[in-house]
Each structure stands twice: as C-alpha cells, then as structure tokens.
Design an enzyme around this catalytic site. Structure first.
Site, mmCIF file in Angstrom:
data_model
loop_
_atom_site.group_PDB
_atom_site.id
_atom_site.type_symbol
_atom_site.label_atom_id
_atom_site.label_comp_id
_atom_site.label_asym_id
_atom_site.label_seq_id
_atom_site.Cartn_x
_atom_site.Cartn_y
_atom_site.Cartn_z
ATOM 1 N N CYS A 114 -1.828 -1.670 10.807
ATOM 2 C CA CYS A 114 -1.711 -2.426 9.552
ATOM 3 C C CYS A 114 -2.159 -3.881 9.690
ATOM 4 C CB CYS A 114 -0.278 -2.375 9.042
ATOM 5 S SG CYS A 114 0.314 -0.705 8.699
ATOM 6 N N HIS A 251 0.297 -8.184 3.853
ATOM 7 C CA HIS A 251 0.161 -6.740 4.015
ATOM 8 C C HIS A 251 1.137 -6.080 3.057
ATOM 9 C CE1 HIS A 251 0.137 -2.746 5.489
ATOM 10 N NE2 HIS A 251 1.260 -2.851 6.174
ATOM 11 N N ASN A 281 1.294 1.557 0.861
ATOM 12 C CA ASN A 281 0.860 0.943 2.121
ATOM 13 C C ASN A 281 -0.472 1.566 2.528
ATOM 14 O OD1 ASN A 281 0.459 0.087 4.753
ATOM 15 N ND2 ASN A 281 2.585 0.390 5.384
#
Length: 324
Positions: A114, A251, A281
C-alpha cells in the site's frame, strides 16, 4: 537553481463493475452498516474477468499523458507500483511501455504494497534529480480482488481494484519551499511486523499467488502513529509545518485511520482528500486515484502544498511533500 520533479499531469481508471456493500450480505455474515461503520467504505470497483493490472495501468497512464498534453514519446521512464502484477515477470512497467507504444526509455516495478506509490514517487524524484530522466510516468495499479479470501469477512470487504498515474517533469526552482514539485520524501520499513499484513503464497514458497491475511487491530494501532510521524518528518525536511498544508492525500485504507492521522497532525478533515467510500482500499493505486479525483473536482490546484502518506505490508510506510 535547483531541479525539482514537478507534477504536470494526472489521471486514473476504475473498472466498470461497482460492488456495493450490500452485495457481500448475500455470502457473508456482514451488513452494509457493519462495513461502513468500521471502514467508511460504501462501494468498490472490481476488475472484469480477463482485465489485468497492466491494462488498467495503461488506461490511467493515457489519461495522465492527456492531462499533461504529452505523448508516450515524451516519457523517459515508467515506474509502476503494484503488488498484483500480471505475471511474475516481466514487469508491469514494460507492459505499459508496449501498451502506450513507447519504444524508448526504461521501466520497472516497485513493490511496497500500500506504500508502493510513495516509494515509486521517491524513486521518480531521484531519477529526475540525478538527471537520469527528464519526465517520469509514475503509476499505482492493483487487482487485489484476485488475492482475496472470499470467506474472510474482515478483509475481503475492504479492498478494490483500480489505477492512478502521475507525470513528473524536471523543472528549475529556487531551492526554497516555495518551489513547485516534490519538496521532500520520507521512507521507512520494519520487517518485524510482517505478520500484520501479508499474502500466504509466493514463487519460492507455495508456487501460487496465495491470499491476503491481515491483523486489523494491531495494524490500525501501528498505522496512525507511523503515518503522522512520517508526514511530520517529510514536512520538516521541506522546512514546512502542518499549518502550511493545504491537503493531506492519504492512503485510502480506512476512514478511522485517515481521521486519526489528520487529528494527530492537527489538520482538519475538510483539508483531507477522501475517496475510501467509493474505491475501498486499492493499495498502491489509492493515492494516485485520490490525487486524480481531487484535481478533477477542483479541490487540488496549482501552488498548494500536499502531503501524501501511506503504510502497507512489510511494514513499509512513508510520505511525500509536494507543491502542486
């Protein structure tokens, strides 16, 4: 004069299929309210059958090039951040080169889960500052739907697919924090936390891709502190403070992590770009997706100071300060 890596174009791509939370109610012991309350996610996009990470990356790259008023021939380097490549090798970046009709320059992938796009931005910045490249296409692209355990309600409802791209170009500046472009980067990793977020497969172990595994609560506790600390570190390197920040572009993992980090930094939520409700996500794609949406909506404008920060498996985390 100082060389800066300046953002000149941004774009994104999302698969056609939209999956609302209610769809998971058919197969899992979960509800739309449960997912929204714990993550802030309302829907996400899933790649179509046969749709790959490289195909999405190419579409996002085309939009970024269009936004920058450039062609593939103008690009020296392609860097793709991804944990879900089409193949073990070659790199997604070389597939993007082919897809764009780019026959010069070079490309490679970065894998920091990520945090991948942050690491890719730092790589691109280094390429430009060293003179290795004048224009770099930086892409985050993921098909995390391909590594989900669809029986694990704690993880499979959180992730989505998509791609975002950014064009960075060498420009001259004064060397002060008033310059446009990347002003500072801060990168970190600590392999002791591997078990918090990993995929239980790989080439040298199981020989298959495996499925994503996550320890949600421990990861949450690590995330807020580490994200706020890296953001503050990069701001200090840039000789700026939280008061100078126009937008945090985080993020997009979980709305509670986003809120907790903003609070710890002392930045109000109305100065945070939030897309987690629409995308879920998307790992390395989440920050460039959020950047592209922020620009398209007229929120992010030239001259503003942005802090992008992310944490992912490894654990790996970092931040970039950029004046748009």
């Amino acid at each position: 004069m100082t060389i800066r890596a300046v953002a000149t174009g941004v774009g994104h791509y999302l698969p056609e299929r939209i999956v609302p939370n209610a769809e998971f109610e058919k197969t899992l012991d979960t509800t739309d309210e449960w997912i929204r309350t714990r993550s802030g996610i309302e829907r996400r996009h899933f790649a179509a059958e046969g749709e790959t990470t490289s195909q999405m990356a190419i579409k996002a790259a085309e939009q970024a090039l269009l936004n920058a008023e450039l062609s593939a021939d103008d690009i020296d380097c392609v860097i793709v951040a991804t944990s879900t490549p089409d193949l073990t090798f070659p790199s997604v970046a070389t597939m993007v080169q082919e897809g764009l009709g780019m026959t010069r320059g070079f490309g490679y992938d970065v894998q920091a889960v990520c945090a991948g796009f942050i690491f890719a931005l730092a790589n691109a910045n280094g390429m430009i500052l060293s003179g290795q490249a004048q224009r770099v296409l930086v892409i985050g692209a993921e098909t995390f739907s391909r590594i989900m355990d669809w029986t694990d309600r704690s993880t499979c409802v959180l992730f989505g697919d998509g791609a975002g791209a950014l064009v960075l170009e060498a420009r001259t500046g004064s060397g002060s924090s008033q310059d446009r472009g990347i002003l500072a980067c801060d990168l970190n990793s600590d392999g002791r936390y591997r078990e918090m977020l990993y995929v239980d497969g790989g080439v040298s172990t199981s020989g298959v891709a495996g499925k994503l595994r996550m320890q949600g609560n421990p990861l949450f506790r690590q995330a807020v502190g580490k994200l706020a600390a890296t953001a503050e570190a990069s701001l200090e390197k840039a000789q700026l403070s939280a008061e100078d920040v126009d937008w945090i572009v985080p993020h997009q993992a979980n709305i509670r992590i986003i809120q907790g980090t903003a609070k710890k930094m002392g930045v109000p939520m109305d100065q945070v770009i939030v897309t987690v409700q629409d995308h879920g996500n998307t790992s390395a794609a989440s920050i460039p997706l959020a950047l592209s949406v922020g620009v398209a909506e007229g929120k992010i404008t030239p001259g503003q100071v942005l802090v992008a920060e992310a944490i992912g498996g490894g654990l790996a985390w970092g931040s970039v300060v950029i004046r748009w």
